[in-house]
Design a protein around this motif. Sequence first.
Motif: not given
Length: 264
Positions: A249-264
Amino acid sequence: VIADFVDAKLVDNMVFAPLAPIDYTLEGRAGDTLKFPVWRYIGDASTLSEASTLSVATLVASSASVTVHKIAQGVELTDEAVLSGLGDPVGEAVSQITLALASGIDNEMLATMTSDVASTMTYQTSASTVAPADTDITDALELFGEDIDGTKAVIVPPAVYTKMRKTGKDNGNWIPASELSAEIAIKGAVGEYQGCQVIVSNKLKTSGNIFIVKPNALRLIMKRGAQVETDRDILKFSNVITGSVHFATYVYNASGLILIKKHA
């Protein structure tokens, strides 16, 4: 017969499968590392005056290497368990092997989304709570820029799903699946939140991360479909059933993926 059943039900039991087109074309081909072409954009068209010369761009291609993974699970059933057990022990074993393989592929896809996402497509919330503020998803969607429209899914842990239903109903951001009916484009979606179809995953409980994914952002390559094998232990009077899958499995189009991370 068991292998056909597991293969048929495997995708149905995967949470992230609807987000990634599944490619079976590499089944049976040798090698544990797969290479895929990645093309660079040639740039926008430019305005030319009369009789001026066009500067021709060069089409540049690179490649992305993806390692094939093998996941497996097995169950041992004694004769006593089969003969005296309530229900259908063999059927339950096969069902649980199917779930285990599907969950293993989901784990790998989640790891891929977490590690391969482009740094410019990561949004960090201002608070350290598991459930982010309503504005966090709205602000994160800005990372799509002019490509914000279209079908997209937001993958959330159960705690965020609960908050969406509680607060989103009051401000109109939450639409349950029962009201969307034919508008649901992503299998497994439980509703819609701020224009994103919602998928709930227990695998995000510990990290608190949220993903916004567009169709075609991910790829799932099946190197070999589900293989089920059985063996008889004549000394223990038991049967072992195992299942395995080879995939990448791999990221084919990085512009279609967003990661929302909670503040450390």
